[in-house]
Design an enzyme around this catalytic site. Structure first.
Site, short mmCIF file in Angstrom:
data_model
loop_
_atom_site.label_atom_id
_atom_site.label_comp_id
_atom_site.label_asym_id
_atom_site.label_seq_id
_atom_site.Cartn_x
_atom_site.Cartn_y
_atom_site.Cartn_z
N CYS A 199 0.57 -0.67 0.06
CA CYS A 199 -0.05 -0.30 -0.11
C CYS A 199 1.01 1.42 0.17
CB CYS A 199 -0.81 0.02 1.21
SG CYS A 199 -1.64 -1.85 1.29
N HIS B 148 1.35 5.04 -2.14
CA HIS B 148 0.32 6.25 -1.21
C HIS B 148 1.51 6.08 -0.25
CE1 HIS B 148 -3.06 5.32 -3.13
NE2 HIS B 148 -3.47 4.36 -2.79
N ARG C 3 -12.61 -0.65 -2.59
CA ARG C 3 -10.91 0.52 -1.74
C ARG C 3 -9.83 -0.73 -2.02
NH1 ARG C 3 -8.74 3.13 -6.31
NH2 ARG C 3 -8.29 1.19 -5.93
N CYS D 69 -6.95 -2.68 -4.57
CA CYS D 69 -6.39 -2.44 -4.78
C CYS D 69 -4.56 -3.45 -5.31
CB CYS D 69 -5.51 -1.60 -3.35
SG CYS D 69 -5.90 0.58 -3.71
#
Lengths: 306, 103
Positions: free
Chosen positions: A220, A224, A263, A267
């Site tokens: 992740c 991000h 989400r 992802c």
């Protein structure tokens, strides 16, 4: 004379050999000393295993505010729109006729409509479910696990004899959109109680966030933390700080609404990893971690994204 | 004449035998597929399966159903390699994730 010359040459070669051996020994000693220093005197590059959520949250916030000094803290909740001025203008225009409005209206209607047994969602939540989004997810001491808003909504339905909704879109997105809307502006206030299980759930969520997975070998954090504001194909990546505050979201890419579960699972599949089931422990813990490190930032959901 | 006919027949027989040896059999496919499935199952127990492994397994099965065992074996081996890579990833990330952490 020739013997002396030969001896001299042999001595020089021997001497050179000694010098070379000596240099090698010196070099090796220096390398060993450096290695010893790296492993003893210098603190290890790997973090300690004892979780410290307060320190984590502080470091998390500092990282993003230092990386993007021009972005106001509360603006991080607007994801990619906080990273790019042109996109920010587009978003302001979009907000005049927000694409999540239909879902929000549907959620409001669903929320107030009683179940077949006469009870309603309001009976399952504190403050009748109004203005409470910022407190989810929470750690449930009885169950020993994290409970998300989506999970609490389906548990409420099942407790009242209603079938659960899909976790990823439509009705679940509508209900969470309405509950987020009634909580807009309230800062995330996620608690980690003094319970080793809660701390373990937090740590598991953190580990999930930073763990690389899928054939693309992305975590992740790859998108991000390391690359917010950068483009991945046509999209501008959102910063992890405040990334859940705008959920659920209307995504043009999805041509519809999506929840946090949607989400997370998309992802995972985008990086060619097989997603887990929505609301599996890993995702609940991940939501716990990400929400906790965004404590203090306002709820802005429902949101809209490209 | 008889000698040349014999030679031609021998060459054809040898060529046939060689191609039969080179072609994958159903048994070979089953073994390769079972190995790939086992590796992918292990990746599943580590909660780290890859979508491409599932695609390669599906392609292997499809090729086997069509009787193309060479292709089925190749896809099975690809699936096994992908599954092993996902196992390696999950194992190394047990500690490696900490290097990415914001501190």
């Amino acid at each position: 004379v020739s013997t002396r010359i030969k001896c001299g040459a042999s001595f020089r070669r021997k001497r050179q050999g000694e010098v070379n051996v000596r240099s090698v020994i010196h070099f090796a000693s220096a390398a060993l000393a450096l290695a010893a220093l790296a492993f003893t005197a210098v603190p290890p590059a790997i973090a300690a295993d004892t979780p410290d959520p307060v320190a984590d949250a502080k470091a998390f916030r500092n990282f993003f505010t230092q990386k993007f000094p021009k972005v106001k803290l509360e603006d991080f909740v607007n994801g990619p729109y906080s990273m790019n001025e042109d996109m920010h203008r587009q978003w302001e225009e979009k907000e005049q006729f927000p694409p999540y409005e239909f879902s929000l209206d549907m959620g409001k209607e669903m929320f107030s409509k009683p179940f077949k047994n006469g009870k309603s969602y309001a009976d399952c939540f504190p403050n009748k479910g109004i203005g409470i989004r910022q407190n989810y997810p929470y750690f449930d001491a009885g169950e020993g696990k994290v409970v998300t808003l989506e999970l609490a909504l389906n548990r409420c339905r099942e407790a009242n004899g209603e079938p659960p909704f899909s976790y990823v879109k439509d009705e679940m997105a509508a209900l969470t959109a309405y509950m987020a809307f009634t909580s807009r502006g309230k800062p995330f206030d996620i608690k980690i109680p003094d319970d080793p299980r809660a701390l373990e759930a937090y740590q598991n969520g953190k580990r999930y966030f930073y763990t690389r997975r899928g054939q693309l070998n992305f975590s992740c954090a790859t998108c991000h933390v390391q690359s917010p504001g950068e483009r991945i194909r046509a999209e501008v990546l959102a910063p992890a700080l405040g990334i859940l505050n705008a959920m659920p979201i209307y995504r043009s890419e999805w041509s519809g609404m999506g929840t946090i579960s949607r989400r997370f699972t998309t992802c995972n599949s985008q990086i060619r990893g097989v997603p887990l089931n929505p609301q599996d422990d890993e995702y609940r813990d991940l939501e716990y971690y990400l929400s906790y490190v965004s404590n203090g930032l306002p709820i802005s959901g429902p949101g809209a994204r490209p | 004449m008889r000698t040349s006919a014999f030679l031609v027949t021998s060459v054809l027989l040898i060529a046939g035998a060689a191609s039969a040896l080179a072609a994958g059999s159903e048994a070979d496919f089953k073994a390769a597929y079972a190995a790939a499935e086992a590796a992918n199952k292990e990746a599943g127990s580590l909660r780290n399966q890859w979508t491409v492994t599932a695609s390669a397994l599906a392609a292997a099965k499809k090729a086997a159903d069509a009787g193309d065992f060479d292709k089925a074996i190749a896809s099975s081996k690809e699936a096994e390699a992908l599954a092993n890579a996902s196992i390696f990833q999950a194992t190394s990330e047990k500690e490696a994730w900490k290097a990415l952490e914001i501190r």
